[in-house]
Enzyme design. Structure first.
Site, PDB file in Angstrom:
ATOM      1  N   VAL A  67       0.821  -1.224   0.000  1.00 37.62           N
ATOM      2  CA  VAL A  67       0.000   0.000   0.000  1.00 37.62           C
ATOM      3  C   VAL A  67       0.854   1.274   0.000  1.00 37.62           C
ATOM      4  O   VAL A  67       2.056   1.213   0.204  1.00 37.62           O
ATOM      5  CB  VAL A  67      -0.979   0.009   1.201  1.00 37.62           C
ATOM      6  CG1 VAL A  67      -1.896  -1.189   1.147  1.00 37.62           C
ATOM      7  CG2 VAL A  67      -0.215   0.004   2.521  1.00 37.62           C
ATOM      8  N   GLU A  68       0.201   2.390  -0.219  1.00 39.99           N
ATOM      9  CA  GLU A  68       0.847   3.721  -0.293  1.00 39.99           C
ATOM     10  C   GLU A  68       2.041   3.729  -1.240  1.00 39.99           C
ATOM     11  O   GLU A  68       3.102   4.270  -0.929  1.00 39.99           O
ATOM     12  CB  GLU A  68       1.244   4.222   1.108  1.00 39.99           C
ATOM     13  CG  GLU A  68       0.024   4.589   1.932  1.00 39.99           C
ATOM     14  CD  GLU A  68       0.290   5.523   3.107  1.00 39.99           C
ATOM     15  OE1 GLU A  68       1.457   5.900   3.321  1.00 39.99           O
ATOM     16  OE2 GLU A  68      -0.666   5.870   3.793  1.00 39.99           O
ATOM     17  N   GLY A  69       1.869   3.101  -2.392  1.00 40.45           N
ATOM     18  CA  GLY A  69       2.954   3.005  -3.375  1.00 40.45           C
ATOM     19  C   GLY A  69       3.653   1.675  -3.179  1.00 40.45           C
ATOM     20  O   GLY A  69       4.458   1.527  -2.251  1.00 40.45           O
TER      21      GLY A  69
END
Ligand SMILES: Cc1cc2nc3c(=O)[nH]c(=O)nc-3n(C[C@H](O)[C@H](O)[C@H](O)COP(=O)(O)OP(=O)(O)OC[C@H]3O[C@@H](n4cnc5c(N)ncnc54)[C@H](O)[C@@H]3O)c2cc1C
Length: 818
Positions: free
Chosen positions: A492-494
């Site tokens: 997640v988040e990149g």
């Protein structure tokens, strides 16, 4: 002979000017003096002409930089507006120093140590401690598959969902450091609680409203979010658009429609999202979609671009509520969708004038949350693993030895401890930067990638040490759930591969480099004389910058970093690490420029090269954070083994990454030249010594100030009500009983007592009066705790599901493909 003298003098001047990065005028003046001294008229005339050519901007532009600009314009790939927004987002900080090749250590060490306010500390000692105590991870993950209702209520009532919301809106108004400390502490107890708390405080409705919301939106939603009256989520990801989030197919069409009985200008939005954290229980859906205006009701543009809106989930047409099951992590996460849902334009965050500015808004807000959420939860995981794995490795014996003292186990444990130090140092420095007002775009990506990867390394080591105990899930397993959930933080988040190979260096090379962004802007955004002037200035400085970094990399290479800059006031025992890092910084800056020169725009697609360049930059940042932490915390010499192991490991890794880049460099003669420059005496950084690793492991295996500092801020259970509480107690009891155990061992060895099957040694020793009654009680308690620690859970055939359904009314999960 005289000529040789002049040549040597010219060489010396070149070295001095290049080494100190002298401006062009200084070069000219120094060489002018030398040339004048020779008295050779043709040479003086030649030099004078050359000096005019390179020093008069107008002439220099005509003969050089205008031509370079033309080539630059041809080869520089066009940037989409989303790429531009991503590049422009956030700020640069210490990363710019590292990229310059000349980090100013005095500046870094002068940055004040980040500190919590008394109120923030009280929140950590009060509500956070209480929340941790309320969380029973097995009950949450296996039995309820959710936080119990009273825990959810506690989270809402105490303001956990509004940590970043200012007090004027009823939020806690916490600093980034406090926010990070809360997430870290919760992660040492329950990942579900930590994730449920961190998401509303990360990139989502609150953060977007704070930066871009209209006054009306802020005063309506922020107090409700702060008090937990609204549960927010943010939906960007679609089945077709994961990492490439800017390509979302979800769309809205500007149109007229009926809203609350009136005809208003609004939009009909269609979306299909997945993986949305808190989605299934959200009351307020932050939604990203592409907005179109075919009838040009808002402006002359048809494709307005990505737009963010806040949609109450009770709105007719919003489908929400089903769940994903992300690797047995039971935080709320699921898909949601809507078809032609009509909503007024003032649901757009910031109002209609922010239609189409969604990507810029998201990119602008990404850095703060990315600096905090996953780095802090990863550090929490590492702290818990350091403490519990260290304790377990002391309590669990095999071959009549605590397993932590077996060299193979020690190696893994030492790594966990040293990684934990680096991770916390990075967390502190990055959160500190956010509190200084930075939105560190590149550093937050470094922190996200490296903290989650190190957490993965720690949990792999911890699983190996725990053996079967880590594998069989149940209330007595303190490590298995963390292992299961690790890939979530990676994704997640990149997602990490993309973050490493595309973002860290890709964004860093443009944002942190002292001249590249100026050159790009001159080439792509400016025209005529303005472009020529700006490009010429940036390009000339850039050339000097490359020469200077190359020369300094070489000088530091042949002098084994002895001349490399250090801070004025750092601990003498760490000075050489600053030198090594300065050397690596010069080498990195030189290599980065040469790579850009050799590969141009194609470097973006050469992800194996740019990933490794990103690794070098990351190691430099992590080393800086580690050294700064040592200074900030008062140079605790007991922590030195951790610093020594970690810095040596990181310099070695940076060197390895450079070596790999050079081995795979597309232009071979350039690679050879670069290798001679960067490693003139060969590759001199060595991996950490086993002796240091031994000292690191000892910190995790011994109670004391160093272990407490290493795990500071984590939740340490009180009492013996659960597996980790029992483990702590067993650890303390095991150490206290070591003299008694030693007595028993010696007694057996000397034949003073003979082990009997089915009877423990303590009982036999007591029978023979070899230990006192107090010693026997102490030893027996230790043994009881030890047996509890090594115990592994077993279950009825249905894993107690029918009992759980009966007691809690929780139904078994049923699934349909989303
Ligand atoms: C548990 C969980 C919670 C989430 N919460 C939210 C949320 O609240 N809101 C939300 O909007 N989204 C959320 N997401 C979505 C998350 O951000 C995406 O999963 C993530 O962006 C990756 O997308 P993907 O899973 O489709 O992988 P893909 O995009 O298919 O990527 C697969 C792999 O390819 C790599 N890759 C892709 N492009 C490149 C490239 N150019 N170069 C190199 N490697 C590349 C990726 O690194 C990854 O390793 C969540 C996801 C999960 C699993």
């Amino acid at each position: 002979m005289v000529v040789l003298g002049y040549i040597l003098a010219a060489l010396a001047l070149f070295l001095v000017c290049a080494y100190f990065g002298a401006p062009l005028l200084w070069w000219t003046a120094a060489f002018a003096a030398l040339v004048a001294y020779t008295g050779n008229i043709p040479l003086i005339v030649f030099f004078a002409v050359l000096a005019v050519l390179v020093n008069v901007p107008l002439i220099r532009r005509k003969i050089l930089s205008d031509h370079v600009l033309a080539v630059y314009r041809r080869i520089l790939p066009d940037m989409s507006s989303t790429e531009k927004d991503a590049i422009d987002a956030g700020t640069v900080w210490w990363d710019a120093d590292l990229f310059s090749g000349r980090p100013d250590w005095n500046k870094l060490l002068a940055v004040p140590q980040p500190r919590l306010s008394a109120e923030e500390q009280a929140f950590l000692d009060g509500p956070v401690e209480e929340l941790c105590a309320l969380c029973n991870d097995w009950e949450i993950t296996h039995e309820r598959q959710d936080l119990p209702p009273h825990v959810w209520q506690f989270v809402k009532d105490k303001g956990f969902l509004g940590m970043i919301i200012p007090k004027q809106y009823g939020g806690l108004g916490f600093s980034a450091l406090a926010h990070s400390a809360v997430v870290m502490k919760l992660s040492t107890r329950s990942s579900t609680a930590a994730i449920s708390v961190m998401v509303p405080n990360s990139l989502g409705p609150a953060e977007l409203l704070l930066h871009y919301g209209t006054d009306e939106q802020k005063s309506h939603y922020l107090p409700r979010l702060a008090k937990g009256l609204e549960v927010p989520c943010f939906a960007l990801t679609s089945p077709e658009a994961g990492s490439d989030a800017a390509s979302i197919p979800d769309y809205g069409v500007v149109c007229k429609g009926t809203w609350q009985g009136k005809e208003v200008l609004g939009m009909r939005v269609t979306w299909d999202k997945r993986y949305i954290t808190l989605g299934p229980i959200a009351t307020l859906l932050g939604l990203a979609f592409r907005l179109y205006d075919p009838e040009k009701l808002l402006s002359e543009k048809e494709d307005l671009g990505i737009t963010c809106a806040l949609v109450p989930t009770g709105t007719p047409g919003v489908n929400i509520g089903r769940r994903h099951l992300p690797l047995n992590a039971v935080f709320q996460n699921g898909p949601n969708s809507g078809k032609d849902v009509f909503m007024p334009l003032d649901w757009i965050i910031g109002g209609p004038e922010y239609a189409g500015k969604g990507w810029m808004m998201l990119m602008g807000c990404l850095a703060a949350g990315r600096s905090i959420s996953l780095p802090s939860s990863s550090v929490g995981g590492a702290k818990a693993l350091t403490r519990y794995t260290g304790a377990y490795a002391r309590v669990r014996s095999q071959f009549k030895t605590p397993i932590g003292k077996l060299e193979g186990v020690e190696e893994a444990l030492g790594r966990i401890a040293a990684n934990c130090y680096v991770m916390d140092a990075t967390r502190l420095m990055t959160a500190g930067a956010v509190d200084l007002g930075e939105k560190p775009a590149v550093l937050s990506a470094i922190a996200k990638y490296h903290m989650t990867e190190r957490a993965r390394a720690c949990i792999n080591d911890a699983m190996d040490i725990a053996g079967g105990k880590g594998i069989c899930l149940g209330p007595n397993n303190w490590v298995g759930r963390g292992y299961q959930m690790t890939p979530i933080a990676i994704t997640v988040e990149g997602a990490n591969i993309l973050t490493r190979t595309l973002i860290i260096f890709g964004q860093g090379a443009i944002r942190c480099h002292p001249y590249v962004l100026r050159e790009m802007r001159a080439a792509k955004e400016m025209q005529g004389a303005e472009a020529a002037r700006e490009f010429d200035d940036a390009f000339t400085s850039h050339v000097g910058h490359v020469i200077s970094n190359g020369l300094r990399a070489w000088v530091h290479g042949i002098t084994s970093s002895r001349l490399a800059p250090t801070p004025r006031n750092a601990a003498p025992e760490t000075m050489h690490y600053y030198r090594f890092t300065s050397r690596l910084s010069a080498a990195f800056a030189f290599l980065a420029d040469m790579s850009m020169m050799a590969m141009g725009g194609a470097l973006k697609r050469k992800e194996k090269i740019s990933g490794r360049l990103g690794d070098v930059l990351s190691m430099l940042y992590l080393i800086s954070a580690t050294l700064k932490r040592y200074e900030d915390q008062g140079r605790n010499r007991e922590d030195l083994p951790l610093i020594r192991w970690a810095v040596r490991d990181m310099t070695y890794h940076a060197q390895h990454a450079i070596d790999q880049i050079l081995s795979n460099f597309p232009i071979k003669w350039m690679a050879t030249m670069l290798r001679w420059t960067i490693f003139p005496l060969g590759m001199s950084f060595r991996p950490p010594l086993d002796a240091r690793n031994h000292e690191c492991a000892a910190i995790a295996l011994e109670p004391g100030a160093a272990r407490d500092r290493l795990t500071a801020g984590m939740y340490v259970p009180k009492g013996e009500n659960d597996a980790t509480g029992i483990l702590e107690a067993a650890f303390v009891a095991t150490l206290a009983c070591e003299p008694i155990d030693e007595k028993l061992r010696k007694a057996v060895k000397k034949g003073k007592m003979v082990p009997r099957p089915g009877v423990d040694l303590g009982t036999i020793a007591r029978e023979k009066d070899l230990i006192s009654q107090e010693e026997f009680i102490q030893w027996s308690r230790k043994e009881a705790l030890r047996k509890q620690v090594i115990k592994v859970d077993d279950f009825p055939q249905d894993f107690s599901r029918s009992e759980i359904v009966q007691n809690l009314g929780v139904k078994p999960l049923s699934a349909k493909a989303a």
